[in-house]
Scaffold this motif. Structure first.
Motif, PDB file in Angstrom:
ATOM      1  N   GLY A   1       0.777  -1.241   0.000  1.00 30.55           N
ATOM      2  CA  GLY A   1       0.000   0.000   0.000  1.00 30.55           C
ATOM      3  C   GLY A   1       0.802   1.282   0.000  1.00 30.55           C
ATOM      4  N   MET A   2       2.118   1.184  -0.008  1.00 35.13           N
ATOM      5  CA  MET A   2       2.912   2.419  -0.014  1.00 35.13           C
ATOM      6  C   MET A   2       2.955   3.004  -1.422  1.00 35.13           C
ATOM      7  SD  MET A   2       6.326   1.877   2.241  1.00 35.13           S
ATOM      8  CE  MET A   2       6.166   1.107   3.847  1.00 35.13           C
ATOM      9  N   THR A   3       2.989   4.327  -1.455  1.00 39.38           N
ATOM     10  CA  THR A   3       3.213   5.022  -2.709  1.00 39.38           C
ATOM     11  C   THR A   3       4.714   5.260  -2.803  1.00 39.38           C
ATOM     12  OG1 THR A   3       1.129   6.126  -2.305  1.00 39.38           O
ATOM     13  CG2 THR A   3       2.536   7.063  -4.025  1.00 39.38           C
ATOM     14  N   VAL A   4       5.306   4.988  -3.967  1.00 39.99           N
ATOM     15  CA  VAL A   4       6.767   5.082  -4.055  1.00 39.99           C
ATOM     16  C   VAL A   4       7.193   5.952  -5.230  1.00 39.99           C
ATOM     17  CG1 VAL A   4       8.922   3.785  -4.083  1.00 39.99           C
ATOM     18  CG2 VAL A   4       6.855   2.696  -3.195  1.00 39.99           C
ATOM     19  N   LEU A   5       8.029   6.939  -4.949  1.00 39.46           N
ATOM     20  CA  LEU A   5       8.636   7.732  -6.016  1.00 39.46           C
ATOM     21  C   LEU A   5      10.139   7.458  -5.971  1.00 39.46           C
ATOM     22  CD1 LEU A   5       8.374   9.965  -8.193  1.00 39.46           C
ATOM     23  CD2 LEU A   5       8.761  11.638  -6.390  1.00 39.46           C
ATOM     24  N   VAL A   6      10.676   6.901  -7.064  1.00 35.47           N
ATOM     25  CA  VAL A   6      12.088   6.516  -7.103  1.00 35.47           C
ATOM     26  C   VAL A   6      12.809   7.332  -8.161  1.00 35.47           C
ATOM     27  CG1 VAL A   6      13.669   4.562  -7.230  1.00 35.47           C
ATOM     28  CG2 VAL A   6      11.245   4.162  -6.862  1.00 35.47           C
ATOM     29  N   SER A   7      13.880   8.003  -7.774  1.00 35.35           N
ATOM     30  CA  SER A   7      14.652   8.658  -8.819  1.00 35.35           C
ATOM     31  C   SER A   7      15.769   7.720  -9.239  1.00 35.35           C
ATOM     32  CB  SER A   7      15.205   9.996  -8.341  1.00 35.35           C
ATOM     33  OG  SER A   7      16.446   9.821  -7.709  1.00 35.35           O
ATOM     34  N   THR A   8      16.113   7.764 -10.491  1.00 37.82           N
ATOM     35  CA  THR A   8      17.126   6.844 -11.018  1.00 37.82           C
ATOM     36  C   THR A   8      17.603   7.386 -12.347  1.00 37.82           C
ATOM     37  OG1 THR A   8      17.535   4.598 -11.783  1.00 37.82           O
ATOM     38  CG2 THR A   8      15.333   5.456 -12.140  1.00 37.82           C
ATOM     39  N   HIS A   9      18.774   6.919 -12.798  1.00 37.66           N
ATOM     40  CA  HIS A   9      19.005   7.140 -14.213  1.00 37.66           C
ATOM     41  C   HIS A   9      19.303   5.850 -14.950  1.00 37.66           C
ATOM     42  CE1 HIS A   9      22.902   9.017 -12.522  1.00 37.66           C
ATOM     43  NE2 HIS A   9      23.006   7.739 -12.503  1.00 37.66           N
ATOM     44  N   TYR A  10      18.885   4.733 -14.341  1.00 40.40           N
ATOM     45  CA  TYR A  10      18.937   3.467 -15.078  1.00 40.40           C
ATOM     46  C   TYR A  10      17.638   3.293 -15.847  1.00 40.40           C
ATOM     47  CZ  TYR A  10      22.866   2.112 -12.108  1.00 40.40           C
ATOM     48  OH  TYR A  10      24.063   2.052 -11.463  1.00 40.40           O
ATOM     49  N   MET A  11      17.764   3.130 -17.173  1.00 43.12           N
ATOM     50  CA  MET A  11      16.562   3.006 -17.995  1.00 43.12           C
ATOM     51  C   MET A  11      15.780   1.733 -17.684  1.00 43.12           C
ATOM     52  SD  MET A  11      16.337   5.646 -19.690  1.00 43.12           S
ATOM     53  CE  MET A  11      17.458   7.028 -19.553  1.00 43.12           C
ATOM     54  N   ASP A  12      16.526   0.634 -17.386  1.00 44.80           N
ATOM     55  CA  ASP A  12      15.800  -0.609 -17.133  1.00 44.80           C
ATOM     56  C   ASP A  12      14.930  -0.488 -15.889  1.00 44.80           C
ATOM     57  OD1 ASP A  12      18.272  -0.407 -15.756  1.00 44.80           O
ATOM     58  OD2 ASP A  12      18.028  -2.486 -15.096  1.00 44.80           O
ATOM     59  N   GLU A  13      15.343   0.397 -14.974  1.00 50.05           N
ATOM     60  CA  GLU A  13      14.527   0.587 -13.773  1.00 50.05           C
ATOM     61  C   GLU A  13      13.261   1.362 -14.092  1.00 50.05           C
ATOM     62  OE1 GLU A  13      16.970   2.224 -10.709  1.00 50.05           O
ATOM     63  OE2 GLU A  13      18.012   0.314 -10.406  1.00 50.05           O
ATOM     64  N   ALA A  14      13.374   2.248 -15.073  1.00 44.73           N
ATOM     65  CA  ALA A  14      12.201   3.033 -15.455  1.00 44.73           C
ATOM     66  C   ALA A  14      11.078   2.102 -15.881  1.00 44.73           C
ATOM     67  CB  ALA A  14      12.561   3.987 -16.583  1.00 44.73           C
ATOM     68  N   GLU A  15      11.463   1.003 -16.537  1.00 41.83           N
ATOM     69  CA  GLU A  15      10.444   0.089 -17.050  1.00 41.83           C
ATOM     70  C   GLU A  15       9.752  -0.681 -15.937  1.00 41.83           C
ATOM     71  OE1 GLU A  15      11.486  -1.725 -20.659  1.00 41.83           O
ATOM     72  OE2 GLU A  15      12.798  -0.069 -21.245  1.00 41.83           O
ATOM     73  N   ARG A  16      10.288  -0.624 -14.738  1.00 44.88           N
ATOM     74  CA  ARG A  16       9.633  -1.289 -13.612  1.00 44.88           C
ATOM     75  C   ARG A  16       8.620  -0.373 -12.921  1.00 44.88           C
ATOM     76  NH1 ARG A  16      12.821  -5.554 -11.173  1.00 44.88           N
ATOM     77  NH2 ARG A  16      14.731  -5.888 -12.325  1.00 44.88           N
ATOM     78  N   CYS A  17       8.493   0.855 -13.430  1.00 45.62           N
ATOM     79  CA  CYS A  17       7.600   1.821 -12.771  1.00 45.62           C
ATOM     80  C   CYS A  17       6.264   1.905 -13.503  1.00 45.62           C
ATOM     81  CB  CYS A  17       8.234   3.206 -12.761  1.00 45.62           C
ATOM     82  SG  CYS A  17       9.822   3.245 -11.938  1.00 45.62           S
ATOM     83  N   ASP A  18       5.229   2.258 -12.731  1.00 43.25           N
ATOM     84  CA  ASP A  18       3.927   2.456 -13.363  1.00 43.25           C
ATOM     85  C   ASP A  18       3.983   3.619 -14.336  1.00 43.25           C
ATOM     86  OD1 ASP A  18       2.697   0.428 -11.883  1.00 43.25           O
ATOM     87  OD2 ASP A  18       2.503   1.770 -10.155  1.00 43.25           O
ATOM     88  N   ARG A  19       4.632   4.668 -13.892  1.00 44.87           N
ATOM     89  CA  ARG A  19       4.782   5.838 -14.739  1.00 44.87           C
ATOM     90  C   ARG A  19       6.140   6.450 -14.494  1.00 44.87           C
ATOM     91  NH1 ARG A  19       0.333   8.782 -16.747  1.00 44.87           N
ATOM     92  NH2 ARG A  19      -1.513   7.479 -16.692  1.00 44.87           N
TER      93      ARG A  19
END
Ligand SMILES: Nc1ncnc2c1ncn2[C@@H]1O[C@H](COP(=O)(O)OP(=O)(O)O)[C@@H](O)[C@H]1O
Ligand SMILES: [Mg+2]
Lengths: 376, 320
Positions: free
Chosen positions: B194-212
């Motif tokens: 139930g947690m809302t998560v905002l992750v900063s990154t500059h790995y593109m493969d990680e971006a694909e694991r995000c809802d948006r």
């Protein structure tokens, strides 16, 4: 209430853990009093002899010669010159050519024989109390001893009566007569000023330098909780330091303790708190540990110079006295010297307590106002 | 007055709802009119090159920096006036490890537990240590841990009080691939609870694991949305070339105005452009003797092309 104590306790226990891991700081906390005591103690313990002395004697009689010989034999006094007039002696003392000027007026011997207790004046350059104090303390004894062989036959009654000669020691340039007894209690104040301010200001700036401040700010803890949590462990540090110095004062330097322990304890606690609050304030100004250190020194120098620790307070120019009055060390010195040496009652020191308390409140308020709740 | 009225419209269903955030450091504008509306319960990626303003934006959201202008809510709380309440309800993991290196893992966690008034402390800390697999290392000094373990400790510490919103600033920078994967599993486990998560990154493969994702460049949001949507929106056509001499051709394609972007992937050469005809013309000119094949544009290609086409920013920001 419980919630706010909880925050303070969290910071406090964190601080204790970190302090126990930081051996360097811990060593410093214990070493500073020891080193300072050794430094000042050395100066105090030295028993300087062969001090340059000018003699201004207006008659030459066997008794006067006995006195001069006795003084010379004591090894404290080296008669480097004999002068004819008083004005000259004044300038000799002022220019530091001699440490003492001995004056024996004409008619001294006659007055002595008549039992009139004539004056023998020793003027001392007391601006360096450590150097001159032993000689000043001994002079009366030396003179009386030197006269002993002469006071025989019809004059023997003089030897048992009150002093046959009135030995007057005039402390030029240091009318308050700061002596070694004043310096050791003063050291308590000086060492606390130095270490308390430095330790707290560095403990906070360290958080900024290591980047842990951001974490602390991101957690629900209030500025005053951080302040009290950070300060409290160092109160104990200050108390330990005080014990070290007072023990040394008692066992090594035989400084008397005339007054009330509890008044002194109150004074020490208040003084420690004031300095810790100042250190915390510095940490809200300094951006690095280096700056915190510089601020500490910037505060420390006037504290030792203008508080009456080094130089007699009343001998300073008025503007310097005003600055001195604003420094907590000045008031603490009056408390600790008063209590330890003169048994001054606590009530008579109320003004000094109030001054330190005021300083603490002002500085604490500045700290709370300046404490950054954000990273800006 | 106008600002007040706008503020009333900020919705409570949003975990983050900030509008036109600006942050200046002296004359430098680090964040420029950033608006983010992030619903509760999602995992969002915050992307952008170094210095693009990710950290600064996150700090404003959790009340650690005062915005120069702009306003907003975090978990329904005003980011400027209710910073204290926000701090209690969020967990913020800083970019640089910011726990106490001269304290053990356990001491760090116990300190945090005490500040958040989690009781009973011993039990809470024990449980956290076990869930994160740190129990055997609990008496190690935090400063002696490797990068991956430090990140675990930090994550454990910022999630211990069960925050509604988790802000993670480049949590996987400098962490090995296996540890990164474990870390992301953990993020999704937390999101699942139930947690809302905002992750900063500059790995593109990680971006694909995000809802948006929200993509920042020079302090501005260039684009935001689902990964597939963004790639589509960028509208790139990509061709892949293999065969002898593919590598030698890259300079020729880079110089060509019809090609937006050319780069190697292993032995293969990828070239992209928004204009298919122009791209094919360029291939016709420089691409002799290679095997060409059209492929799906990757997110990385899309972003690099994006940052070279700054003018697109005005058309796409604000959508989402
Ligand atoms: N405290 C600060 N003082 C001055 N400039 C800063 C500060 N923090 C960040 N900046 C500048 O703001 C810009 C954005 O930085 P940052 O938010 O850290 O970017 P990112 O996290 O995306 O790498 C950078 O150019 C950085 O140099
Ligand atoms: Mg950053």
């Amino acid at each position: 209430m419980l919630r706010s104590l909880n925050g303070i306790f969290a910071i406090l226990s964190k601080e204790m853990i970190q302090m126990s891991r930081d051996r360097l700081t811990f060593a410093m906390i214990l070493m500073i009093p020891v080193v300072q005591l050794v430094l000042f103690g050395y100066a105090i313990n030295t028993d300087p002899k062969h001090l340059a002395t000018a003699v201004h004697v207006e008659e030459q009689t066997p008794m006067v010669r006995s006195i001069l010989t006795g003084m010379k034999n004591s090894d404290y006094f080296d008669f480097i010159l004999t002068t004819g007039n008083g004005e000259e002696t004044e300038s000799l003392l002022r220019d530091g050519k001699v440490s003492f000027v001995l004056s024996i007026p004409a008619g001294f011997t006659k007055a002595l024989i008549r039992g009139e207790q004539p004056q023998l004046l020793l003027e001392a350059d007391a601006s360096d109390p450590a150097a001159a104090s032993n000689a000043m303390a001994q002079i009366r004894q030396i003179v009386l001893q030197a006269l002993q062989p002469d006071l025989t036959g019809p004059l023997s009654y003089l030897a048992v009566s009150a002093d046959p000669v009135d030995v007057v020691v005039h402390r030029a340039y240091n009318p308050e007569g700061i002596t070694q007894y004043n310096i050791v209690p003063g050291l308590v104040g000086v060492i606390l000023t130095m270490t308390m301010v430095m330790i707290t200001s560095m403990a906070m700036t360290r958080e900024v330098e290591r980047g842990t401040m951001e974490n602390l700010l991101a957690m629900p803890v209030k500025p005053y909780q951080v302040m009290f949590g950070k300060i409290t462990p160092y109160i104990f540090v200050g108390i330990i330091q005080t014990f070290i110095i007072l023990a040394a004062a008692h066992f090594l330097f035989r400084v008397p303790f005339a007054g009330s322990m509890s008044v002194l304890a109150l004074g020490v606690s208040l003084f420690i708190l004031a300095n810790l609050a100042l250190g915390f304030t510095f940490s809200t100004i300094a951006r690095s540990q280096m700056q915190a250190m510089q601020l500490t020194i910037f505060f420390f120098l006037p504290s030792i110079l203008l508080s009456g620790f080094m130089f007699p307070f009343r001998g300073m120019p008025i503007w310097a006295q005003w600055i001195g009055e604003a420094l907590p060390l000045t008031h603490f010195l009056r408390i600790i010297r008063g209590v330890m040496l003169k048994d001054t009652p606590g009530m008579a020191l109320l003004n000094e307590f109030a001054a330190i308390g005021l300083f603490m409140l002002v500085v604490g308020a500045i700290a709370m106002k300046r404490y950054r709740r954000t990273l800006d | 007055m106008r600002e007040k009225a706008l503020q009333q419209n900020l919705s409570d269903d949003l975990a983050i709802d900030v509008c036109d955030l600006v942050k200046d450091f002296g004359s430098k504008r680090a964040v420029d009119k950033v608006s983010i509306q992030m619903p509760r319960g999602q995992v969002w990626g915050f992307l952008g090159p170094n210095g693009s303003g990710k950290t600064t934006t996150i700090r404003m959201i959790c009340g650690l920096l005062e915005p120069t202008s702009g306003y907003g809510n975090c978990l329904g709380l005003d980011i400027q006036k209710e910073a204290d309440a926000i701090k209690k309800a969020t967990g913020y993991m800083t970019q640089k490890f910011s726990f106490w290196e001269d304290m053990t893992i356990r001491e760090n966690l116990a300190f945090v537990a005490r500040l958040y008034q989690l009781h009973p402390i011993k039990q809470v800390v024990d449980e956290t240590l076990k869930t994160l697999g740190l129990f055997d290392r609990q008496h190690q000094l935090a400063g002696h841990l490797s990068g991956g373990w430090k990140q675990r400790l930090a994550l454990a510490a910022v999630t211990m009080h069960n925050p509604a919103l988790l802000l993670l600033d480049e949590p996987t920078a400098g962490v090995d691939p296996q540890a990164r994967r474990d870390f992301w599993d953990e993020i999704h486990r937390l999101a699942g609870s139930g947690m809302t998560v905002l992750v900063s990154t500059h790995y593109m493969d990680e971006a694909e694991r995000c809802d948006r994702i929200v993509y920042l460049s020079h302090g501005k949001i260039m684009v935001q949305g689902r990964v597939q949507e963004i790639v589509k929106e960028v509208g790139l056509v990509t061709f892949k070339a293999t065969g002898d001499g593919a590598r030698e051709r890259v300079e020729a394609f880079r110089r060509d105005d019809r090609v937006d972007y050319a780069s190697y992937f292993g032995a293969a050469l990828h070239i992209s452009a928004r204009d298919r005809q122009a791209l094919q013309a360029a291939i016709g000119e420089f691409g002799d003797g290679l095997q060409w094949q059209e492929i799906e544009t990757g997110l990385e290609d899309a972003f690099i092309a994006l940052s070279q086409m700054q003018h697109m920013q005005s058309n796409t920001s604000g959508k989402g």
